[in-house]
Scaffold this active site. Structure first.
Site, mmCIF file in Angstrom:
data_model
loop_
_atom_site.group_PDB
_atom_site.id
_atom_site.type_symbol
_atom_site.label_atom_id
_atom_site.label_comp_id
_atom_site.label_asym_id
_atom_site.label_seq_id
_atom_site.Cartn_x
_atom_site.Cartn_y
_atom_site.Cartn_z
ATOM 1 N N GLU A 65 -7.152 -11.931 10.002
ATOM 2 C CA GLU A 65 -7.855 -11.799 8.718
ATOM 3 C C GLU A 65 -8.032 -10.328 8.321
ATOM 4 O O GLU A 65 -8.510 -10.017 7.234
ATOM 5 C CB GLU A 65 -9.214 -12.505 8.831
ATOM 6 C CG GLU A 65 -9.762 -13.078 7.556
ATOM 7 C CD GLU A 65 -8.704 -13.730 6.677
ATOM 8 O OE1 GLU A 65 -8.541 -13.262 5.545
ATOM 9 O OE2 GLU A 65 -8.027 -14.678 7.127
ATOM 10 N N ARG A 87 13.541 9.375 7.649
ATOM 11 C CA ARG A 87 14.793 9.840 7.032
ATOM 12 C C ARG A 87 14.583 11.068 6.149
ATOM 13 O O ARG A 87 15.545 11.695 5.708
ATOM 14 C CB ARG A 87 15.508 8.703 6.300
ATOM 15 C CG ARG A 87 14.776 8.168 5.115
ATOM 16 C CD ARG A 87 15.373 6.857 4.654
ATOM 17 N NE ARG A 87 16.720 6.969 4.114
ATOM 18 C CZ ARG A 87 17.021 7.550 2.971
ATOM 19 N NH1 ARG A 87 16.070 8.113 2.245
ATOM 20 N NH2 ARG A 87 18.259 7.579 2.538
ATOM 21 N N ASP A 124 18.782 10.456 -3.366
ATOM 22 C CA ASP A 124 18.414 9.042 -3.254
ATOM 23 C C ASP A 124 17.695 8.552 -4.494
ATOM 24 O O ASP A 124 17.181 9.337 -5.277
ATOM 25 C CB ASP A 124 17.465 8.848 -2.064
ATOM 26 C CG ASP A 124 18.213 8.780 -0.758
ATOM 27 O OD1 ASP A 124 19.380 8.376 -0.785
ATOM 28 O OD2 ASP A 124 17.610 9.118 0.274
ATOM 29 N N PRO A 175 -3.390 -4.503 2.573
ATOM 30 C CA PRO A 175 -2.945 -4.848 1.210
ATOM 31 C C PRO A 175 -3.848 -4.227 0.145
ATOM 32 O O PRO A 175 -3.506 -4.216 -1.034
ATOM 33 C CB PRO A 175 -3.012 -6.376 1.180
ATOM 34 C CG PRO A 175 -3.681 -6.817 2.422
ATOM 35 C CD PRO A 175 -3.810 -5.657 3.354
HETATM 36 N N1 SAH Z 1 -7.458 -10.828 4.469
HETATM 37 C C1 SAH Z 1 -6.801 -9.607 4.162
HETATM 38 C C2 SAH Z 1 -5.330 -9.631 4.575
HETATM 39 C C3 SAH Z 1 -5.146 -9.543 6.031
HETATM 40 S S1 SAH Z 1 -3.472 -9.580 6.474
HETATM 41 C C4 SAH Z 1 -6.858 -9.369 2.662
HETATM 42 O O1 SAH Z 1 -6.769 -10.314 1.925
HETATM 43 O O2 SAH Z 1 -6.938 -8.194 2.247
HETATM 44 C C5 SAH Z 1 -3.527 -8.914 8.078
HETATM 45 C C6 SAH Z 1 -3.107 -7.483 8.230
HETATM 46 O O3 SAH Z 1 -1.748 -7.346 7.802
HETATM 47 C C7 SAH Z 1 -3.879 -6.465 7.421
HETATM 48 O O4 SAH Z 1 -5.034 -6.071 8.104
HETATM 49 C C8 SAH Z 1 -2.869 -5.330 7.281
HETATM 50 O O5 SAH Z 1 -2.888 -4.512 8.427
HETATM 51 C C9 SAH Z 1 -1.543 -6.071 7.246
HETATM 52 N N2 SAH Z 1 -1.005 -6.256 5.894
HETATM 53 C C10 SAH Z 1 -0.833 -7.429 5.251
HETATM 54 N N3 SAH Z 1 -0.273 -7.249 4.048
HETATM 55 C C11 SAH Z 1 -0.060 -5.927 3.910
HETATM 56 C C12 SAH Z 1 0.503 -5.101 2.883
HETATM 57 N N4 SAH Z 1 0.942 -5.609 1.747
HETATM 58 N N5 SAH Z 1 0.572 -3.782 3.109
HETATM 59 C C13 SAH Z 1 0.117 -3.237 4.261
HETATM 60 N N6 SAH Z 1 -0.430 -3.962 5.261
HETATM 61 C C14 SAH Z 1 -0.517 -5.290 5.105
#
Ligand code: SAH
Length: 237
Positions: free
Chosen positions: A114, A151, A165, A87
C-alpha cells in the site's frame, strides 16, 4: 556516480546487470548497490511491513527498517540525494534525469504494497513518479530512473549521443535507417546516402521538428518558444 537502492525484492534488479548499464558499472562510471530492506528489520521474522493505523486495505512499509537503511547508506555517502518512488511524486522526465545525473549519489527507496509510512517522507529529498498509473512496487520505477540517468553519465555513451536523443531541446529524435538501402520496396531517403553532411543535418533537424509537431504538439509548443535555437545554422526550418 553511486546509486543505492532499498527494496524488499533485491532479486528483481537483474536488468541493471545487462547491456549499457552493466558496462557503465564495469567502467567504474556507475556503482549500484542493492540493499535488502529485510536486513534492517529488528524483528525475529525480518518483518518490514504492518497493517495501517485506522484500518483498511493493504500493508504499509514501516519506518524503522527504512530509516536504518538510509542512515547506514548515508554513513558512507553523505552527499547522496534521497528519493522516494511514489505515484504522488513529480513526474520523471529527461530534464529531471539530466539534473539527477549531475549528483554525486542517489538513494532510491522502493515502496511496496500500500506504500510507505508517511513519516518516511521526513528523510526524503524528493518524490518521483514515473507516470500517472499505479504499479505494485517501486522496483520498476527505480530501474527506469537508473537506466535513464546512467546513459547520461559522461563516458557511458559516445560523447554527443544523448544530445541528439528525443526530448533534448524539446524535440523528438529524427528517423534512423540502416542497411539495406531498399527493404521490401521501402527505400532509405536519398539525402542520407548523399554524403553531404550539411544537407543531412538540415534534413534530420527538419524531420525532428516535423514529427514533434505531429506526434507531440505539447512539446512542439515548448520548442517553438525557444525559437529553435539549436537548429543547424543553415537549416531552413
Ligand atoms: N497506495 C499508493 C500506491 C502504492 S503502490 C497510492 O495510491 O499512492 C506501491 C509502491 O509502488 C509505492 O509506494 C511506490 O514506491 C511504487 N509505485 C507505484 N506506482 C508508481 C509510480 N507511478 N511511480 C513511482 N513509484 C510507483
Amino acid at each position: 556516480m553511486r546509486i543505492d537502492i532499498i527494496t524488499i525484492f533485491p532479486e528483481i534488479f537483474s536488468p541493471l546487470n545487462a547491456s549499457i548499464i552493466k558496462r557503465a558499472q564495469e567502467k567504474d562510471i556507475l556503482e549500484i548497490k542493492i540493499w535488502n530492506l529485510r536486513d534492517f528489520s529488528r524483528s525475529k521474522h525480518k518483518k518490514v511491513d504492518d497493517a495501517p493505523y485506522g484500518g483498511g486495505r493493504g500493508m504499509v512499509l514501516a519506518c524503522e527498517p527504512i530509516f536504518l537503511a538510509v542512515e547506514e547508506i548515508k554513513k558512507h555517502n553523505t552527499d547522496s540525494l534521497t528519493i522516494l518512488t511514489s505515484p504522488q511524486g513529480e513526474v520523471f522526465n529527461q530534464e529531471m534525469a539530466k539534473k539527477l545525473s549531475e549528483k554525486k549519489g542517489l538513494i532510491i527507496i522502493c515502496g511496496h504494497y500500500e506504500g510507505v509510512d508517511e513519516r518516511i517522507r521526513s528523510i526524503v529529498d524528493c518524490e518521483i513518479s514515473i507516470g500517472d498509473y499505479v504499479l505494485t512496487g517501486g522496483e520498476l520505477p527505480a530501474m527506469v530512473i537508473v537506466d535513464c540517468i546512467a546513459r547520461l553519465l559522461p563516458g557511458v555513451l559516445p560523447d554527443e549521443a544523448p544530445v541528439y536523443d528525443s526530448f533534448f531541446d524539446c524535440l523528438l529524435d529524427w528517423p534512423c535507417y540502416t542497411r539495406p538501402e531498399v527493404f521490401r520496396g521501402l527505400k532509405v531517403p536519398d539525402v542520407l546516402l548523399s554524403g553531404n553532411h550539411q544537407k543531412i543535418a538540415q534534413w534530420r533537424h527538419k524531420q525532428a521538428v516535423e514529427r514533434t509537431r505531429q506526434k507531440r504538439p505539447d512539446l512542439y509548443k515548448k520548442y517553438s518558444k525557444t525559437g529553435g535555437e539549436h537548429a543547424p545554422e543553415s537549416s531552413s526550418t
